[in-house]
Each structure stands twice: as C-alpha cells, then as structure tokens.
Design an enzyme around this catalytic site. Sequence first.
Site, PDB file in Angstrom:
ATOM      1  N   LYS A   1      24.424  68.943  47.689  1.00 53.72           N
ATOM      2  CA  LYS A   1      23.018  69.042  47.264  1.00 53.72           C
ATOM      3  C   LYS A   1      22.256  69.865  48.292  1.00 53.72           C
ATOM      4  CE  LYS A   1      20.452  67.629  43.838  1.00 53.72           C
ATOM      5  NZ  LYS A   1      20.925  67.425  42.457  1.00 53.72           N
TER       6      LYS A   1
ATOM      7  N   LYS B   1      29.419  61.314  40.759  1.00 56.05           N
ATOM      8  CA  LYS B   1      29.217  61.812  39.389  1.00 56.05           C
ATOM      9  C   LYS B   1      30.363  62.749  38.995  1.00 56.05           C
ATOM     10  CE  LYS B   1      24.955  62.828  38.629  1.00 56.05           C
ATOM     11  NZ  LYS B   1      23.682  63.555  38.593  1.00 56.05           N
TER      12      LYS B   1
ATOM     13  N   ASN C   1      12.827  69.115  30.549  1.00 59.06           N
ATOM     14  CA  ASN C   1      14.067  69.572  29.916  1.00 59.06           C
ATOM     15  C   ASN C   1      14.895  68.400  29.397  1.00 59.06           C
ATOM     16  OD1 ASN C   1      17.115  69.901  30.313  1.00 59.06           O
ATOM     17  ND2 ASN C   1      16.448  71.999  30.040  1.00 59.06           N
TER      18      ASN C   1
HETATM   19  P1  NAD Z   1      11.771  68.838  34.465  1.00 62.78           P
HETATM   20  O1  NAD Z   1      11.028  69.328  35.650  1.00 62.78           O
HETATM   21  O2  NAD Z   1      12.081  69.781  33.353  1.00 62.78           O
HETATM   22  O3  NAD Z   1      10.987  67.601  33.784  1.00 62.78           O
HETATM   23  C1  NAD Z   1      10.496  66.522  34.514  1.00 62.78           C
HETATM   24  C2  NAD Z   1       9.390  65.897  33.673  1.00 62.78           C
HETATM   25  O4  NAD Z   1       8.940  64.705  34.320  1.00 62.78           O
HETATM   26  C3  NAD Z   1       8.173  66.793  33.504  1.00 62.78           C
HETATM   27  O5  NAD Z   1       7.760  66.738  32.155  1.00 62.78           O
HETATM   28  C4  NAD Z   1       7.109  66.137  34.398  1.00 62.78           C
HETATM   29  O6  NAD Z   1       5.787  66.355  33.925  1.00 62.78           O
HETATM   30  C5  NAD Z   1       7.515  64.692  34.249  1.00 62.78           C
HETATM   31  N1  NAD Z   1       6.981  63.829  35.286  1.00 62.78           N
HETATM   32  C6  NAD Z   1       6.786  64.072  36.600  1.00 62.78           C
HETATM   33  N2  NAD Z   1       6.233  63.006  37.206  1.00 62.78           N
HETATM   34  C7  NAD Z   1       6.111  62.061  36.245  1.00 62.78           C
HETATM   35  C8  NAD Z   1       5.633  60.722  36.243  1.00 62.78           C
HETATM   36  N3  NAD Z   1       5.183  60.152  37.351  1.00 62.78           N
HETATM   37  N4  NAD Z   1       5.663  60.040  35.083  1.00 62.78           N
HETATM   38  C9  NAD Z   1       6.113  60.602  33.951  1.00 62.78           C
HETATM   39  N5  NAD Z   1       6.572  61.847  33.893  1.00 62.78           N
HETATM   40  C10 NAD Z   1       6.575  62.572  35.025  1.00 62.78           C
HETATM   41  O7  NAD Z   1      13.112  68.159  35.045  1.00 62.78           O
HETATM   42  P2  NAD Z   1      14.444  67.820  34.245  1.00 62.78           P
HETATM   43  O8  NAD Z   1      15.400  68.924  34.421  1.00 62.78           O
HETATM   44  O9  NAD Z   1      14.111  67.341  32.879  1.00 62.78           O
HETATM   45  O10 NAD Z   1      15.002  66.594  35.134  1.00 62.78           O
HETATM   46  C11 NAD Z   1      14.491  65.287  34.962  1.00 62.78           C
HETATM   47  C12 NAD Z   1      15.319  64.347  35.814  1.00 62.78           C
HETATM   48  O11 NAD Z   1      16.696  64.438  35.431  1.00 62.78           O
HETATM   49  C13 NAD Z   1      15.264  64.620  37.326  1.00 62.78           C
HETATM   50  O12 NAD Z   1      15.314  63.403  38.002  1.00 62.78           O
HETATM   51  C14 NAD Z   1      16.563  65.384  37.571  1.00 62.78           C
HETATM   52  O13 NAD Z   1      17.013  65.236  38.905  1.00 62.78           O
HETATM   53  C15 NAD Z   1      17.480  64.688  36.584  1.00 62.78           C
HETATM   54  N6  NAD Z   1      18.635  65.523  36.222  1.00 62.78           N
HETATM   55  C16 NAD Z   1      18.442  66.722  35.613  1.00 62.78           C
HETATM   56  C17 NAD Z   1      19.550  67.492  35.282  1.00 62.78           C
HETATM   57  C18 NAD Z   1      19.401  68.802  34.560  1.00 62.78           C
HETATM   58  O14 NAD Z   1      20.423  69.385  34.182  1.00 62.78           O
HETATM   59  N7  NAD Z   1      18.189  69.270  34.301  1.00 62.78           N
HETATM   60  C19 NAD Z   1      20.848  67.045  35.600  1.00 62.78           C
HETATM   61  C20 NAD Z   1      21.001  65.786  36.205  1.00 62.78           C
HETATM   62  C21 NAD Z   1      19.873  65.035  36.515  1.00 62.78           C
END
Ligand code: NAD
Length: 432
Positions: free
Chosen positions: A115, A103, A230
């Site tokens: 990580k 990435k 988020n």
């Molecule tokens: P977050 O914890 O804010 O949100 C995750 C959401 O997924 C929550 O609303 C949760 O209720 C929901 N969820 C959990 N299990 C679920 C299911 N089985 N079905 C449907 N929804 C479900 O996390 P985030 O920061 O939004 O990250 C989401 C994804 O993006 C993760 O995989 C993370 O690794 C990836 N990501 C995030 C970032 C970042 O900057 N936040 C960067 C790169 C990748």
Amino acid sequence: MTTEVAVQQAAEPAGMFETARNNLRIACEKLNIHPDVFEELQSPRETLAVTLLIRMDDGSRRAFKAWRCRYNDRRGPTKGGVRFHPNVSLDEIETLAFWMTFKCAVANLPFGGGKGGVCVDTKKLSATELERLSRAYIEAFSSFIGPDRDILAPDMYTNGIVIAWMSDEYASITGEPLPTAITGKPIAFGGTAGRTDATARGGYLALRHLESSLNLDPEKATVAIQGFGNVGYHCAKLLHADGYKIVAVSDSSGAIHDPDGLDPLAVMEHKHSNHGVTGAKGHGKTRKISNEELLELDCDVLVPAALERQITAENAGRIRAPIILEMANGPVSADADAILTEAGCVIIPDILANSGGVTVSHLEWVQNRSGFYWDGSRVRDHLKTTMATETQAVWALHTELNLSMREAAYVHGLRRIAESVEARGTQAYFEQ
Ligand code: NAD
C-alpha cells in the site's frame, strides 16, 4: 523532486495496526500455526517514507509526506493502491498493506500485500499541482516498485487520470511504454475491461452466493448503502437490477432514505448535477437523514462503502441490519465487531467482500504481460468463479469451525500464506 527521509523496517505500530495484528493472532491460534509464521507476519517487510517536494502554481515549494509499504511478498510481488488523503499516516498505510496481504491470499492471487499514500488534500490542489505530485510520487518510489516487485493501483482520490500520470512517469523512467507495475490504468493505456465495477461486483457476487445460507430473498430484501461513490453506486445498481430494494444511500453531502426504494441511476444523475445525493427523489416519500441514522436503519443488508471505522463500540449497539457487507476497508472496528457478532449479525468481511477489485487488477497484470486482451464477459466470468469459490470456502470454515466470517476469512488466507512461508522451512525443519 524528492528527499528520502528514512527507510523503516518494522516501525512500532499502534492504533489500527494493533487491531490487524490481533486478527492475525486469533487466526494463528485457530489454525495452530507455527510461531515462525506469526513472527514473520506481525511486521511489515519494508516501508519507505519520503518527502515529496513540488512546485506550486504560485511559484512556492511545498512538502508532502508519502509512504509505500511492501508488507509481505511470500506469495508473489506485493500489490496495493496509492491513497491521496489528508489523514494518511504510516499506521494506516501499514495496516492497509497487511489487509492487502490477506485479501490477495483469500482471492488466491499470486501476490503479497502492499500500500502507499500521500498526506494531501487533493481538493486544495490545482490540476497541474496534482499532476506534479502524482509524478513526484513515482519518481520517489521508482526503484522500490516494479512489475515483479511491487504493483500499484488506484485508491481514494487517485482516479483514472492520476493513474495515467503515474503510469506515464513510470514509462519515462523505465523506458517501458506499457507499465505493468501499475494497474487500474485507463483502457486506452493498457487497462482491462471490467475494472470499473469489479470491486462492487465482487461484493455483490459474494452476497448473492450466500443468499440461501443467509435466508435472503432479493424480492423482499432492503439495503442501505453508506458512500455513493464508485463502489457504493455500482453495488446499488447491481443489487437493484436483481430486485433488492435500495432504501437509503449517503455521500459526504448527507443521506437520503425512502422505504419505497431509490433508483440508483436517478440518484447518480442527481448527484452529478447537484454535487451530492441529498435532494434526489425515490419512489415514495424521500427524506434527508444523517449519515449516523443511515447506519442505524432497520434494513436487511447494510453496505458500508465509504471510510474506515464507521461502526465502532459507540454505535454498534444501535445497528439493526442482520447482515453487513463490508465494501470499504475496515469499516467496523474490532470492539464493534465483537458486539455485532455477539448479537448475531453476519459480517461479510472486507478481505473477502471487496477482493473483486484486486482480482480484476490481477487480470490486467496478466493481460499486460501476455499482450492478449480479454473482453468484459471473460473478465466477469473469471470474477464470478473466483468469488463463488472463495466465498464458499470462507462460509464452510465459518460453519464447520464455528468461526465468525471474519475469523474464517483470516484463517482461509493465513493457510495459504503459511504454506508459502513453511515451504521455505520453519524451525521444525532445522531441528530435524
Ligand atoms: P469513492 O471516492 O469513489 O467514493 C467514496 C464515497 O464515500 C463518496 O461518494 C463520498 O462522498 C462518500 N463519503 C465520504 N465520506 C462519507 C461519510 N462520512 N459518509 C457517507 N459517505 C461518505 O471511493 P470508492 O472507490 O467507491 O471506495 C469506497 C471504499 O471502498 C473505500 O474505503 C475504498 O478503500 C474501498 N475499496 C475500493 C476499491 C475500488 O476498487 N474502488 C477496492 C477495495 C476497497
């Protein structure tokens, strides 16, 4: 307090990591890369495993397994989040560190991939226990990380306050009041403007850049989003503002579907007061559906923004969206990827689609080092230029070399990593 268990070099991987290694093998074959490069990239450079021992509120002590992996640092210090989750494992951490390596290269950042994680269910900890665990993690890894060695960031269940505790602990250990070794800090503690929605914005910009190539009309296109946290929420908000119709969203409470569209802000307000999206009302007849049904909806763009491996060989044949924007890491398994690609689905892969977060984290690192802080519009302009440049480069490889978008993204990243490996000499040089 911590007890070191083992320093592992290139532990024998299985599962998710095998899939990652397979992506590497395919990209190496497509590019005809020197075998020295494959030899180096198929294993993590170093992984430290520790047991964190913390005092619980009732006076007892509990042990938590924790890891930090520096996968490859040829392009610069390793960079990657720390995850607190009950399913965290060595295999997962090394795979995520591998993905971060690619990435960062795809986004052309001067970073390698890293990580970390702790095997813990944070919902079972009190706030004071969570603080002790966050600080214990930094104490355990303080000599492994550093602004020029390995830089941490938030990930699942490591939110702003966890990052602030970690930054504070690192500051006490090093005597550095503003730790550059940790990004994603609150703005009042040296964070950057524009980080909150950076990951979502990066994916949104990638999709918008590809609109004409993908024959997408924002005024007509429908979007289903798995995960309304988020990333999912900000993605919904940005796309909705440009005319896209958000027809379904889900979180761990379940999913809702409304063919007439949902207003992301209203759904978020409902989620705040009701601890979930279910029950929120859209513009028409909103109904509750299962998370599985959301993935299989007839829509133009499916956005998995929750967890890994949500689309597998089991449900890939039922996915109807012709475009998948991978905002989560690894939401589509390797066998599902083959089924969907064969069916003509365009998958904008995670290592491109969600690279906006680390791109803006890089800007935080730059600002901390220079002591000069940018405003939000400058951050967003930089992100827009980066996403347009790298998305275009991946798209060009996809069309010119007849690769899937995922293969194209790996080839794009691999070219850059290979150059940095080859710059230090390969077998070919020593045979001259
Ligand atoms: P977050 O914890 O804010 O949100 C995750 C959401 O997924 C929550 O609303 C949760 O209720 C929901 N969820 C959990 N299990 C679920 C299911 N089985 N079905 C449907 N929804 C479900 O996390 P985030 O920061 O939004 O990250 C989401 C994804 O993006 C993760 O995989 C993370 O690794 C990836 N990501 C995030 C970032 C970042 O900057 N936040 C960067 C790169 C990748």
